[in-house]
Design an enzyme around this catalytic site. Sequence first.
Site, PDB file in Angstrom:
ATOM      1  N   THR A  10      39.459  61.650 -88.385  1.00  0.00           N
ATOM      2  CA  THR A  10      38.035  61.980 -88.230  1.00  0.00           C
ATOM      3  C   THR A  10      37.247  61.374 -89.400  1.00  0.00           C
ATOM      4  O   THR A  10      37.776  61.205 -90.504  1.00  0.00           O
ATOM      5  CB  THR A  10      37.815  63.506 -88.160  1.00  0.00           C
ATOM      6  OG1 THR A  10      38.251  64.113 -89.384  1.00  0.00           O
ATOM      7  CG2 THR A  10      38.568  64.117 -86.995  1.00  0.00           C
ATOM      8  N   SER A  12      36.004  58.169 -89.904  1.00  0.00           N
ATOM      9  CA  SER A  12      36.786  57.030 -90.410  1.00  0.00           C
ATOM     10  C   SER A  12      36.137  55.672 -90.184  1.00  0.00           C
ATOM     11  O   SER A  12      36.829  54.659 -90.151  1.00  0.00           O
ATOM     12  CB  SER A  12      38.185  57.070 -89.793  1.00  0.00           C
ATOM     13  OG  SER A  12      38.088  57.203 -88.395  1.00  0.00           O
ATOM     14  N   THR A  13      34.808  55.640 -90.032  1.00  0.00           N
ATOM     15  CA  THR A  13      34.170  54.321 -89.910  1.00  0.00           C
ATOM     16  C   THR A  13      33.947  53.696 -91.287  1.00  0.00           C
ATOM     17  O   THR A  13      33.574  52.533 -91.397  1.00  0.00           O
ATOM     18  CB  THR A  13      32.819  54.406 -89.166  1.00  0.00           C
ATOM     19  OG1 THR A  13      31.963  55.302 -89.891  1.00  0.00           O
ATOM     20  CG2 THR A  13      32.984  54.902 -87.744  1.00  0.00           C
ATOM     21  N   GLY A  15      34.798  54.516 -95.932  1.00  0.00           N
ATOM     22  CA  GLY A  15      35.394  55.367 -96.964  1.00  0.00           C
ATOM     23  C   GLY A  15      36.908  55.529 -96.854  1.00  0.00           C
ATOM     24  O   GLY A  15      37.620  54.623 -96.403  1.00  0.00           O
ATOM     25  N   ILE A  16      37.377  56.691 -97.286  1.00  0.00           N
ATOM     26  CA  ILE A  16      38.820  56.978 -97.333  1.00  0.00           C
ATOM     27  C   ILE A  16      39.426  56.911 -95.918  1.00  0.00           C
ATOM     28  O   ILE A  16      40.521  56.402 -95.721  1.00  0.00           O
ATOM     29  CB  ILE A  16      39.065  58.380 -97.958  1.00  0.00           C
ATOM     30  CG1 ILE A  16      38.663  58.370 -99.443  1.00  0.00           C
ATOM     31  CG2 ILE A  16      40.506  58.824 -97.780  1.00  0.00           C
ATOM     32  CD1 ILE A  16      38.632  59.745-100.114  1.00  0.00           C
ATOM     33  N   GLY A  17      38.680  57.407 -94.926  1.00  0.00           N
ATOM     34  CA  GLY A  17      39.173  57.413 -93.545  1.00  0.00           C
ATOM     35  C   GLY A  17      39.415  56.001 -93.036  1.00  0.00           C
ATOM     36  O   GLY A  17      40.443  55.725 -92.401  1.00  0.00           O
ATOM     37  N   SER A 135      39.449  68.302-101.531  1.00  0.00           N
ATOM     38  CA  SER A 135      38.759  67.627-102.640  1.00  0.00           C
ATOM     39  C   SER A 135      39.075  68.349-103.945  1.00  0.00           C
ATOM     40  O   SER A 135      39.358  69.555-103.943  1.00  0.00           O
ATOM     41  CB  SER A 135      37.251  67.683-102.410  1.00  0.00           C
ATOM     42  OG  SER A 135      36.563  67.350-103.597  1.00  0.00           O
ATOM     43  N   TYR A 148      29.853  72.919-100.618  1.00  0.00           N
ATOM     44  CA  TYR A 148      30.895  71.932-100.267  1.00  0.00           C
ATOM     45  C   TYR A 148      32.250  72.413-100.788  1.00  0.00           C
ATOM     46  O   TYR A 148      33.244  72.399-100.057  1.00  0.00           O
ATOM     47  CB  TYR A 148      30.510  70.592-100.899  1.00  0.00           C
ATOM     48  CG  TYR A 148      31.569  69.520-100.864  1.00  0.00           C
ATOM     49  CD1 TYR A 148      31.920  68.876 -99.673  1.00  0.00           C
ATOM     50  CD2 TYR A 148      32.214  69.112-102.038  1.00  0.00           C
ATOM     51  CE1 TYR A 148      32.879  67.870 -99.661  1.00  0.00           C
ATOM     52  CE2 TYR A 148      33.165  68.104-102.031  1.00  0.00           C
ATOM     53  CZ  TYR A 148      33.501  67.487-100.849  1.00  0.00           C
ATOM     54  OH  TYR A 148      34.447  66.490-100.828  1.00  0.00           O
TER      55      TYR A 148
HETATM   56  N1  LIG Z   1      34.822  59.990-101.935  1.00  0.00           N
HETATM   57  C1  LIG Z   1      35.218  60.883-102.797  1.00  0.00           C
HETATM   58  O1  LIG Z   1      35.024  60.733-104.022  1.00  0.00           O
HETATM   59  C2  LIG Z   1      35.969  62.105-102.326  1.00  0.00           C
HETATM   60  C3  LIG Z   1      36.563  62.928-103.291  1.00  0.00           C
HETATM   61  C4  LIG Z   1      37.288  64.042-102.873  1.00  0.00           C
HETATM   62  C5  LIG Z   1      37.400  64.326-101.520  1.00  0.00           C
HETATM   63  N2  LIG Z   1      36.801  63.527-100.616  1.00  0.00           N
HETATM   64  C6  LIG Z   1      36.944  63.911 -99.198  1.00  0.00           C
HETATM   65  O2  LIG Z   1      37.570  62.847 -98.508  1.00  0.00           O
HETATM   66  C7  LIG Z   1      37.074  62.780 -97.160  1.00  0.00           C
HETATM   67  C8  LIG Z   1      36.519  61.387 -96.925  1.00  0.00           C
HETATM   68  O3  LIG Z   1      35.489  61.177 -97.865  1.00  0.00           O
HETATM   69  P1  LIG Z   1      34.694  59.802 -97.994  1.00  0.00           P
HETATM   70  O4  LIG Z   1      33.972  59.868 -99.305  1.00  0.00           O
HETATM   71  O5  LIG Z   1      35.562  58.673 -97.643  1.00  0.00           O
HETATM   72  O6  LIG Z   1      33.634  60.029 -96.852  1.00  0.00           O
HETATM   73  P2  LIG Z   1      32.308  59.209 -96.543  1.00  0.00           P
HETATM   74  O7  LIG Z   1      32.447  57.820 -97.006  1.00  0.00           O
HETATM   75  O8  LIG Z   1      31.131  60.003 -96.956  1.00  0.00           O
HETATM   76  O9  LIG Z   1      32.467  59.372 -94.962  1.00  0.00           O
HETATM   77  C9  LIG Z   1      31.819  58.655 -94.108  1.00  0.00           C
HETATM   78  C10 LIG Z   1      32.488  58.847 -92.767  1.00  0.00           C
HETATM   79  O10 LIG Z   1      32.265  60.173 -92.274  1.00  0.00           O
HETATM   80  C11 LIG Z   1      31.700  60.073 -90.976  1.00  0.00           C
HETATM   81  N3  LIG Z   1      30.892  61.240 -90.681  1.00  0.00           N
HETATM   82  C12 LIG Z   1      29.943  61.806 -91.454  1.00  0.00           C
HETATM   83  N4  LIG Z   1      29.421  62.885 -90.844  1.00  0.00           N
HETATM   84  C13 LIG Z   1      30.070  63.009 -89.662  1.00  0.00           C
HETATM   85  C14 LIG Z   1      30.008  63.930 -88.589  1.00  0.00           C
HETATM   86  N5  LIG Z   1      29.128  64.929 -88.570  1.00  0.00           N
HETATM   87  N6  LIG Z   1      30.834  63.760 -87.523  1.00  0.00           N
HETATM   88  C15 LIG Z   1      31.715  62.732 -87.495  1.00  0.00           C
HETATM   89  N7  LIG Z   1      31.821  61.832 -88.487  1.00  0.00           N
HETATM   90  C16 LIG Z   1      31.011  61.964 -89.556  1.00  0.00           C
HETATM   91  C17 LIG Z   1      30.922  58.775 -91.028  1.00  0.00           C
HETATM   92  O11 LIG Z   1      30.761  58.303 -89.734  1.00  0.00           O
HETATM   93  P3  LIG Z   1      29.410  57.565 -89.188  1.00  0.00           P
HETATM   94  O12 LIG Z   1      28.587  57.192 -90.390  1.00  0.00           O
HETATM   95  O13 LIG Z   1      29.984  56.409 -88.475  1.00  0.00           O
HETATM   96  O14 LIG Z   1      28.780  58.545 -88.318  1.00  0.00           O
HETATM   97  C18 LIG Z   1      31.898  57.902 -91.805  1.00  0.00           C
HETATM   98  O15 LIG Z   1      32.941  57.463 -90.962  1.00  0.00           O
HETATM   99  C19 LIG Z   1      36.024  63.879 -97.059  1.00  0.00           C
HETATM  100  O16 LIG Z   1      36.578  65.027 -96.507  1.00  0.00           O
HETATM  101  C20 LIG Z   1      35.618  64.141 -98.494  1.00  0.00           C
HETATM  102  O17 LIG Z   1      35.143  65.433 -98.689  1.00  0.00           O
HETATM  103  C21 LIG Z   1      36.087  62.416-100.983  1.00  0.00           C
END
Ligand SMILES: NC(=O)c1ccc[n+]([C@@H]2O[C@H](COP(=O)([O-])OP(=O)(O)OC[C@H]3O[C@@H](n4cnc5c(N)ncnc54)[C@H](OP(=O)(O)O)[C@@H]3O)[C@@H](O)[C@H]2O)c1
Length: 258
Positions: A10, A12-13, A15-17, A135, A148
């Site tokens: 989920t 995953s377009t 970032g980490i996904g 996180s 959060y």
């Molecule tokens: N980055 C960090 O520093 C960090 C640190 C600790 C934990 N995390 C955790 O790791 C996970 C991934 O984080 P990330 O930073 O890689 O995320 P991110 O870059 O903010 O995520 C963006 C992704 O989430 C999707 N998205 C956002 N809202 C959505 C919704 N309502 N329904 C479906 N898709 C949705 C976006 O899709 P679209 O834009 O295509 O809609 C995009 O694919 C998260 O759970 C985050 O809390 C991240």
Amino acid sequence: MQQKQSILITGSTSGIGFATAAALLQKGHRVYLNGRSTETVESALKSIKNQHPKADVDAVVCDFSKEIDLTKFPPHLDVLINNVGIYTSQSFYDTSDQDWLKQFEVNCLSGVRLSRHYLKPMLKANFGRILFISSECAYLAPEDLISYSATKAAIHALSRGLSQLTRGSGVTVNTIVPGSTLTEGAESFIAAKAKAQQEQAEKVARNFIRTERPNSLIERFARTEEVANLIAFYASSESSAVNGSVIFCEGGSTNATY
Ligand SMILES: NC(=O)c1ccc[n+]([C@@H]2O[C@H](COP(=O)([O-])OP(=O)(O)OC[C@H]3O[C@@H](n4cnc5c(N)ncnc54)[C@H](OP(=O)(O)O)[C@@H]3O)[C@@H](O)[C@H]2O)c1
């Protein structure tokens, strides 16, 4: 080579996904991406196919902040990666009920709804992996990210509870705890700060870790690939003795020893 698995990630377009999708596709699995709009999902699919022309990749458009239509999701999954996570950085006093509910809906209930749908068939097949991406904030609870952080802490109990339903089976449920990771979002946050402070982005990133994550032992942001490779291992059949666990890849930032 492991058996080919059917995997949904989920959010995953990007970032980490997205990095996790790339890592798993490289191992020959079938991966379903997810994002909120057809445009972002198609652009992510295009980018993956440019990198890996033979990738067995598809996508589900679904906004987890709204009611979800489970019929749009793949009928069978071996691996469910509950990665989607949103946050609002603001004062506790300014965080409305709506903000709280939206974050719980996206960060927590997405995993509840998908696990309720996929766990039983996994148990029947006697194989499955469910991962929850938490996180460092579940431990640090920074004062501008209280809501959060609460959603992430809730995920730990959810994941541990679900692992108890897998007793004696080939299904495992685990939680991964990333720290500050250099996603596109983090890069723009740093770039904006660097512009405002007329500083180099690298210095701003280093200062952020030093001041906001003082227990970090790696003293830097993680790269998305570093987190993705770890997730890919726990999604694999090789991680079969790990169940009900919390796995850290936060570079020591939480100071947690268990
Ligand atoms: N980055 C960090 O520093 C960090 C640190 C600790 C934990 N995390 C955790 O790791 C996970 C991934 O984080 P990330 O930073 O890689 O995320 P991110 O870059 O903010 O995520 C963006 C992704 O989430 C999707 N998205 C956002 N809202 C959505 C919704 N309502 N329904 C479906 N898709 C949705 C976006 O899709 P679209 O834009 O295509 O809609 C995009 O694919 C998260 O759970 C985050 O809390 C991240």
